[in-house]
Structures are given as C-alpha cells and as structure tokens.
Enzyme design. Sequence first.
Site, mmCIF file in Angstrom:
data_model
loop_
_atom_site.group_PDB
_atom_site.id
_atom_site.type_symbol
_atom_site.label_atom_id
_atom_site.label_comp_id
_atom_site.label_asym_id
_atom_site.label_seq_id
_atom_site.Cartn_x
_atom_site.Cartn_y
_atom_site.Cartn_z
ATOM 1 N N GLU A 26 0.886 -1.187 0.000
ATOM 2 C CA GLU A 26 0.000 0.000 0.000
ATOM 3 C C GLU A 26 0.911 1.221 0.000
ATOM 4 O OE1 GLU A 26 -3.173 0.091 -0.222
ATOM 5 O OE2 GLU A 26 -3.859 -1.900 0.372
ATOM 6 N N CYS A 71 -2.288 9.256 2.180
ATOM 7 C CA CYS A 71 -1.928 8.634 0.906
ATOM 8 C C CYS A 71 -2.936 9.048 -0.159
ATOM 9 C CB CYS A 71 -1.870 7.126 1.049
ATOM 10 S SG CYS A 71 -3.319 6.447 1.845
HETATM 11 P P1 NAD Z 1 8.103 5.196 4.776
HETATM 12 O O1 NAD Z 1 8.190 4.434 3.509
HETATM 13 O O2 NAD Z 1 9.208 6.110 5.115
HETATM 14 O O3 NAD Z 1 7.975 4.180 6.014
HETATM 15 C C1 NAD Z 1 6.895 3.293 6.137
HETATM 16 C C2 NAD Z 1 7.291 2.088 6.964
HETATM 17 O O4 NAD Z 1 8.224 1.311 6.218
HETATM 18 C C3 NAD Z 1 7.995 2.428 8.287
HETATM 19 O O5 NAD Z 1 7.529 1.544 9.271
HETATM 20 C C4 NAD Z 1 9.453 2.184 7.969
HETATM 21 O O6 NAD Z 1 10.223 1.836 9.095
HETATM 22 C C5 NAD Z 1 9.361 1.012 7.006
HETATM 23 N N1 NAD Z 1 10.492 0.876 6.081
HETATM 24 C C6 NAD Z 1 11.140 1.857 5.409
HETATM 25 N N2 NAD Z 1 12.077 1.327 4.606
HETATM 26 C C7 NAD Z 1 12.022 -0.018 4.761
HETATM 27 C C8 NAD Z 1 12.749 -1.118 4.196
HETATM 28 N N3 NAD Z 1 13.710 -0.919 3.308
HETATM 29 N N4 NAD Z 1 12.415 -2.373 4.584
HETATM 30 C C9 NAD Z 1 11.419 -2.571 5.468
HETATM 31 N N5 NAD Z 1 10.713 -1.582 6.048
HETATM 32 C C10 NAD Z 1 11.011 -0.312 5.702
HETATM 33 O O7 NAD Z 1 6.719 5.985 4.737
HETATM 34 P P2 NAD Z 1 6.138 7.076 5.742
HETATM 35 O O8 NAD Z 1 6.878 8.362 5.547
HETATM 36 O O9 NAD Z 1 6.006 6.516 7.120
HETATM 37 O O10 NAD Z 1 4.632 7.228 5.193
HETATM 38 C C11 NAD Z 1 4.283 8.036 4.105
HETATM 39 C C12 NAD Z 1 4.120 7.236 2.839
HETATM 40 O O11 NAD Z 1 3.219 6.170 3.047
HETATM 41 C C13 NAD Z 1 3.527 8.050 1.708
HETATM 42 O O12 NAD Z 1 4.183 7.725 0.517
HETATM 43 C C14 NAD Z 1 2.083 7.591 1.664
HETATM 44 O O13 NAD Z 1 1.436 7.791 0.433
HETATM 45 C C15 NAD Z 1 2.223 6.153 2.018
HETATM 46 N N6 NAD Z 1 0.984 5.586 2.528
HETATM 47 C C16 NAD Z 1 0.259 4.757 1.709
HETATM 48 C C17 NAD Z 1 -0.948 4.236 2.151
HETATM 49 C C18 NAD Z 1 -1.777 3.355 1.255
HETATM 50 O O14 NAD Z 1 -2.658 2.701 1.771
HETATM 51 N N7 NAD Z 1 -1.530 3.297 -0.045
HETATM 52 C C19 NAD Z 1 -1.406 4.529 3.431
HETATM 53 C C20 NAD Z 1 -0.650 5.353 4.250
HETATM 54 C C21 NAD Z 1 0.557 5.877 3.778
#
Ligand code: NAD
Length: 532
Positions: A284, A318
Amino acid sequence: MKQAIEEATATGTDVIDHDHHGIRQVLQELGIQEINAAYSTGLQWGGESNEQVRSISSPTDGKLIGKVRMATAQDYEQVVTTAQEAFKSWRLVPAPKRGEIVRQIGNKLREYKEPLGKLVSYEMGKILQEGLGEVQEMIDICDFAVGLSRQLHGLTMHSERPAHRMYEQYHPLGLVGIISAFNFPVAVWSWNAMLAAVCGDVSIWKPSEKTPLVAVAVQHIIKDVLAENELPEGIFSVIIGDAEIGGLMAADERVPLVSATGSTRMGKKVGAVVGARLGKALLELGGNNAIILTPHADLDMAIRAVLFGAVGTAGQRCTTTRRLIIHEDVYEDVKQRLLSAYPKLPIGHPLQDGNLVGPLIDTDAVQGFTKALEAVQAEGGTLLTGGQVLSGPGYETGTYVQPALVEAKNEYHTVQEETFAPILYLIKYSGGVENAIELQNGVRQGLSSSIFSLNLRETEAFLSHAGSDCGIANVNIGTSGAEIGGAFGGEKETGGGRESGSDAWRIYMRRQTNTLNFGTQLPLAQGIKFDI
Ligand code: NAD
C-alpha cells in the site's frame, strides 16, 4: 524536570516532561506512562535492557512524549518464535470464536477512543477530529471482521468426473508481518491485524519509528482482552524498530505475508525482497491523486471536497488530493474560490478546537515541502499562495506550513512525484472529459481519483474501462476519506495491494482446492487412460 529527563535518559526510564493538553493523563489512562520495552508478544513486554533508546517528541509542540527502546535482531527472533507457537493453537480456534475476540477488542477500542484518538493526534499531528476518526475506523474494521469470521467461504464446483466433488477452502496462512506508516499510525494495523486474526493468522506489527507510542498504547488496550480470554502469547505482537526490523521481516521465510504501507521507495525494496523468496507482499504505497472538475461540476460541493482532500491531515494522507484538473471554462472561478479560502485556513495545534491544519510530521518533511515548491517553480510553475514555513508563537517547532496552491503542468517532474505535504497543483484542461482522464492517469501512481460532474456521460466515461486507472474512483466526492467496507488500495506504483473491506481477506489465507472421489472407479481428468 530537566534533571528528571537526564536521569531518565541515563537509565532508559520514560518520562513526560510536561502536561500540555492533558497528555500525561492520556498516557496514564492508556497505561503507558512507563514504556521501557522494545517489543510485546501480547501479554509480556521484552527488550528492556536494549541500549538504543529513542525519544519521541510531538510534532505539534516539540515536547518529549516518551521514549522507547529499539528492538534488536535477537528480539525479532524471540517475537517470531513466540508467534509461530501461537499460530499452532490459534489456527484451530473456530473462526467465529476468533471473531468473538475481535469483537471484544472493538469494544475495548470504543472504551479508549478518546485518549487513543488524542494520542494519535498528539504524536502524529493530525487534528483531534481525525485522530478520533482513525480510532473509529479501527472500531469499524473490528465490526466488519466479526461478521467476516462467519463468511470465510470458498466456492463449490462441478467435477467433470462421475461421483466426484470439488470445492475450495481457505486455511489460515501463518505469520503476517505488518509494516505501517506514520500517517495512519494505528488504523492500518487494525485493517490488517483484525482480518488476519479472524482468518486464523497471528500478526507481528512494526509500526513507524516516528509514531511508536500509539502502537504501544494499542498493545496495552488489547492486552486485557488477551488476558481475560486466556489466550497464548504471540497472537498479536508489536516490535519497535526502524527499517532494519522491517527488512528482517521482508526476508523471513517464516512470514508468508508481509503487508507494507509506506512510500513507493520502501515498497520497491520490500516487494523485491519478499518476491525473491516467493512470499506474498501486500503493498500500500504512495499516491498522486487528482480531482477532475468539469464544466458540469457543482462547484460549491467540489471546493469543499478539494479543501478537505488537499489540506486535511496537512496533506499527509496517501489519498490527499495533489492535482486538480480543471476545465478551462471554470478554471478562473475555481482558482479565485481557492485563493480566497487558502489564506483563511486555521493552522495550529491540532488539539486546539477550530484548527483544521496541524503540523507536518518533522522538519525533514518541511524541507521536502519547500524543495518541491522551489523545484516546481524552476520548472515553470507559479506559486499562487502559501508555501511559507510558519514561525512565531505556536509555531516554534518549524513543522507548521502554509498550504500551497501552484499553477503547474501535469508533465512537470515535481508534479509527477508524491510530495507528502499540502501542495495542490492546478492543471488546466480543454476539450472533452477524455483529455482530463488522460492527464489524471498520466502519472506513475494509481491510488485515488475523483470527478465532479453532474453529466452522466462524463461520470460514466470516468468509471468506464477507458476511465480512471486508479484503485479508487469516486464521483462527486473527493479522493480521501474512504470507508472500510470497500477494498482499499491502488494500482501501478501504489503497489496493487487491497486491504480492509470487500474480499480483501483472501490474501490473509491460503486457498486449497479439494477433489473428492466417492465412487468405485478412478477416472482421470481430461479422459486420460493410464491402465497397466
Ligand atoms: P516510509 O516508507 O518512510 O515508512 C513506512 C514504513 O516502512 C515504516 O515503518 C518504515 O520503518 C518502514 N520501512 C522503510 N524502509 C524499509 C525497508 N527498506 N524495509 C522494510 N521496512 C522499511 O513511509 P512514511 O513516511 O512513514 O509514510 C508516508 C508514505 O506512506 C507516503 O508515501 C504515503 O502515500 C504512504 N501511505 C500509503 C498508504 C496506502 O494505503 N496506499 C497509506 C498510508 C501511507
């Protein structure tokens, strides 16, 4: 108090150095005034002696809320082993009985809606109404999952062979890893964990390292339900860590499904690692959502939807509306209405009544906001209003920004990217609705989309096979604020995953096709003869 904080840092004990907005009481109500652990397997906390302690401050006022310990690879092993053990018994509990546990969790969340919603608001920065809404979403998905627990059905088919019967059934999958983002710090967990639970899976949650305290609070809330029902450790676990712990999960063959919510950058990495071991990934990821305003739009309704979509949650959903694709006939009218509304937006502490826009999550996000504005102007875009980083009383954290309106072209590199902040790009189109749809689809992301029009031909074109290419396509409502009853997710670089309602539950189970022979012969399919 300063001394208390220093002592706490030295010993790793957690403190709250203030009681603004009654947060101390909120934490007490939630039972988390002492958060001296890195993981929980449900009833017990662990990792108390880890050396890496992280301070969590509120983006709203910069004050320390509490500290958590970061889990180690050893902690991860402990959590996985416990979860594996729990799965052996949880999968044997009849699904409606598992639903009963989820029903009790929903009731506990009802009880704690107010303090949990407040903590979501304070730790993440969304306004209180949205914090409470997020907890309501958790309650709603619990209700949904309870009903689902009696409907985890497959199909029956007619066999081509006489005296044979065919059907399919869904079995629990095993361990579900949940990696969540900061912006929906608790709801996304519940979408996954509640469905996984009724499906007979056990879940391990790695919340965002930016918002771990709400995850700790949730674990405290469900702990009583687990204890009252004498459930084993490991059905619902939480592990506090950053990307590294998420990486362990992605690579772990003992975790058949990894559900990851976050940026497309993260999803590409996690997807590749899970794919390399042929595991299942539910992704997501980022969106770049547009609203189309045709000449037949009810503009009064549309402007309200645009405002909520573009500046709600300070542009950190998102599904935030990032592009407004406006027909040239109504372009000036729309622009003027937005130009009159934007400067009046009440921006400030999200727990203060009347404010509609809170802070960005941190100063890195603010930098992303200002850099994107510079970049889009360098490409030829025009900043119409907003874009400042606010300062002065109430804005000392440097995390509050004035939402920006920018005239731009869809093909600009900056417009093609998701900037997780309140920037709305106004894009003009002319001609028929198909031109607007082409612009709307002309980005790499495919999460949410909407059209405002009272013209049936336009709205049906938008919903047709040649219409919006997004996972969510709305008519006369905005791009954000989905209900839990529908499957939620998006196409293209949004990752293709679906969670929450409809039949999203299927990914949490393994499908098995069964063919039974109740006859006296052994006919082979396709009429193959294989007689010795
Ligand atoms: P992020 O990608 O920085 O982090 C999200 C999660 O992923 C965190 O728990 C982080 O620790 C983990 N993570 C990061 N890199 C990783 C890796 N290489 N391996 C495993 N885990 C890893 O995102 P954010 O800044 O917390 O959230 C914002 C983003 O999330 C935006 O792009 C938004 O659109 C998206 N988002 C999407 C949805 C959806 O349902 N499509 C919902 C909410 C947020």
